[in-house]
Scaffold this motif. Sequence first.
Motif, PDB file in Angstrom:
ATOM      1  N   ASP A  10       0.834  -1.207   0.000  1.00 52.94           N
ATOM      2  CA  ASP A  10       0.000   0.000   0.000  1.00 52.94           C
ATOM      3  C   ASP A  10       0.867   1.256   0.000  1.00 52.94           C
ATOM      4  O   ASP A  10       0.559   2.234  -0.661  1.00 52.94           O
ATOM      5  CB  ASP A  10      -0.930   0.015   1.209  1.00 52.94           C
ATOM      6  N   ARG A  11       1.943   1.244   0.765  1.00 50.66           N
ATOM      7  CA  ARG A  11       2.815   2.413   0.818  1.00 50.66           C
ATOM      8  C   ARG A  11       3.590   2.597  -0.479  1.00 50.66           C
ATOM      9  O   ARG A  11       3.881   3.708  -0.874  1.00 50.66           O
ATOM     10  CB  ARG A  11       3.795   2.297   1.986  1.00 50.66           C
ATOM     11  N   SER A  12       3.928   1.523  -1.144  1.00 53.08           N
ATOM     12  CA  SER A  12       4.715   1.653  -2.369  1.00 53.08           C
ATOM     13  C   SER A  12       3.853   2.104  -3.554  1.00 53.08           C
ATOM     14  O   SER A  12       4.385   2.572  -4.540  1.00 53.08           O
ATOM     15  CB  SER A  12       5.418   0.339  -2.696  1.00 53.08           C
ATOM     16  N   ARG A  13       2.560   1.976  -3.484  1.00 48.14           N
ATOM     17  CA  ARG A  13       1.669   2.380  -4.581  1.00 48.14           C
ATOM     18  C   ARG A  13       1.041   3.738  -4.308  1.00 48.14           C
ATOM     19  O   ARG A  13      -0.140   3.940  -4.480  1.00 48.14           O
ATOM     20  CB  ARG A  13       0.580   1.329  -4.788  1.00 48.14           C
ATOM     21  N   ASN A  14       1.840   4.673  -3.880  1.00 47.19           N
ATOM     22  CA  ASN A  14       1.365   6.022  -3.618  1.00 47.19           C
ATOM     23  C   ASN A  14       1.271   6.772  -4.952  1.00 47.19           C
ATOM     24  O   ASN A  14       2.282   7.009  -5.606  1.00 47.19           O
ATOM     25  CB  ASN A  14       2.346   6.718  -2.665  1.00 47.19           C
ATOM     26  N   PRO A  15       0.081   7.166  -5.390  1.00 48.76           N
ATOM     27  CA  PRO A  15      -0.061   7.826  -6.693  1.00 48.76           C
ATOM     28  C   PRO A  15       0.707   9.139  -6.795  1.00 48.76           C
ATOM     29  O   PRO A  15       1.227   9.473  -7.854  1.00 48.76           O
ATOM     30  CB  PRO A  15      -1.565   8.065  -6.822  1.00 48.76           C
ATOM     31  N   THR A  16       0.774   9.885  -5.704  1.00 51.82           N
ATOM     32  CA  THR A  16       1.521  11.140  -5.738  1.00 51.82           C
ATOM     33  C   THR A  16       3.004  10.866  -5.949  1.00 51.82           C
ATOM     34  O   THR A  16       3.672  11.564  -6.715  1.00 51.82           O
ATOM     35  CB  THR A  16       1.301  11.928  -4.432  1.00 51.82           C
ATOM     36  N   ARG A  17       3.518   9.837  -5.304  1.00 53.80           N
ATOM     37  CA  ARG A  17       4.919   9.466  -5.484  1.00 53.80           C
ATOM     38  C   ARG A  17       5.164   8.990  -6.907  1.00 53.80           C
ATOM     39  O   ARG A  17       6.201   9.282  -7.492  1.00 53.80           O
ATOM     40  CB  ARG A  17       5.311   8.390  -4.485  1.00 53.80           C
ATOM     41  N   ASP A  18       4.218   8.260  -7.469  1.00 58.47           N
ATOM     42  CA  ASP A  18       4.359   7.811  -8.855  1.00 58.47           C
ATOM     43  C   ASP A  18       4.403   8.998  -9.812  1.00 58.47           C
ATOM     44  O   ASP A  18       5.215   9.028 -10.736  1.00 58.47           O
ATOM     45  CB  ASP A  18       3.207   6.885  -9.242  1.00 58.47           C
ATOM     46  N   SER A  85      -0.434   8.273 -14.114  1.00 55.23           N
ATOM     47  CA  SER A  85      -0.148   8.474 -12.685  1.00 55.23           C
ATOM     48  C   SER A  85      -0.886   9.702 -12.156  1.00 55.23           C
ATOM     49  O   SER A  85      -1.301   9.730 -11.001  1.00 55.23           O
ATOM     50  CB  SER A  85       1.359   8.594 -12.449  1.00 55.23           C
ATOM     51  N   ARG A  88      -4.531   8.691 -11.455  1.00 57.95           N
ATOM     52  CA  ARG A  88      -4.684   7.855 -10.264  1.00 57.95           C
ATOM     53  C   ARG A  88      -4.569   8.656  -8.982  1.00 57.95           C
ATOM     54  O   ARG A  88      -4.915   8.191  -7.920  1.00 57.95           O
ATOM     55  CB  ARG A  88      -3.645   6.740 -10.263  1.00 57.95           C
ATOM     56  N   ARG A  89      -4.050   9.870  -9.085  1.00 54.72           N
ATOM     57  CA  ARG A  89      -3.902  10.727  -7.920  1.00 54.72           C
ATOM     58  C   ARG A  89      -5.250  11.099  -7.434  1.00 54.72           C
ATOM     59  O   ARG A  89      -5.874  11.199  -6.642  1.00 54.72           O
ATOM     60  CB  ARG A  89      -3.158  12.016  -8.316  1.00 54.72           C
TER      61      ARG A  89
END
Length: 89
Positions: A10-18, A85, A88-89
């Motif tokens: 869940d933490r690795s699929r952060n849309p803002t980070r993407d 990306s 998805r945000r």
Amino acid sequence: MAIESSARTDRSRNPTRDTLAVSLTILLANVPTLFSFYVAIDTYGAETGVGFFRYLTTTMSGALIFAVLWTGVVFFAFGPALAGSWNRR
């Protein structure tokens, strides 16, 4: 164990980070474009007697054409990833 692994995904699929990652990739991929503009600015001198825009479109026309084409290639390659990306945000 299963709780920890699901929390990690869940933490690795952060849309803002993407979105940030794709934006930084586009910036890094455009380093040649930025370098061509740096060369144009660095070689321009007021003693040439022409304005910067005229200098850029005549003497540095090759650098300008390269910059425009390279930027187009980069956005063609990474644009869909950025749009996805961002959505998805």
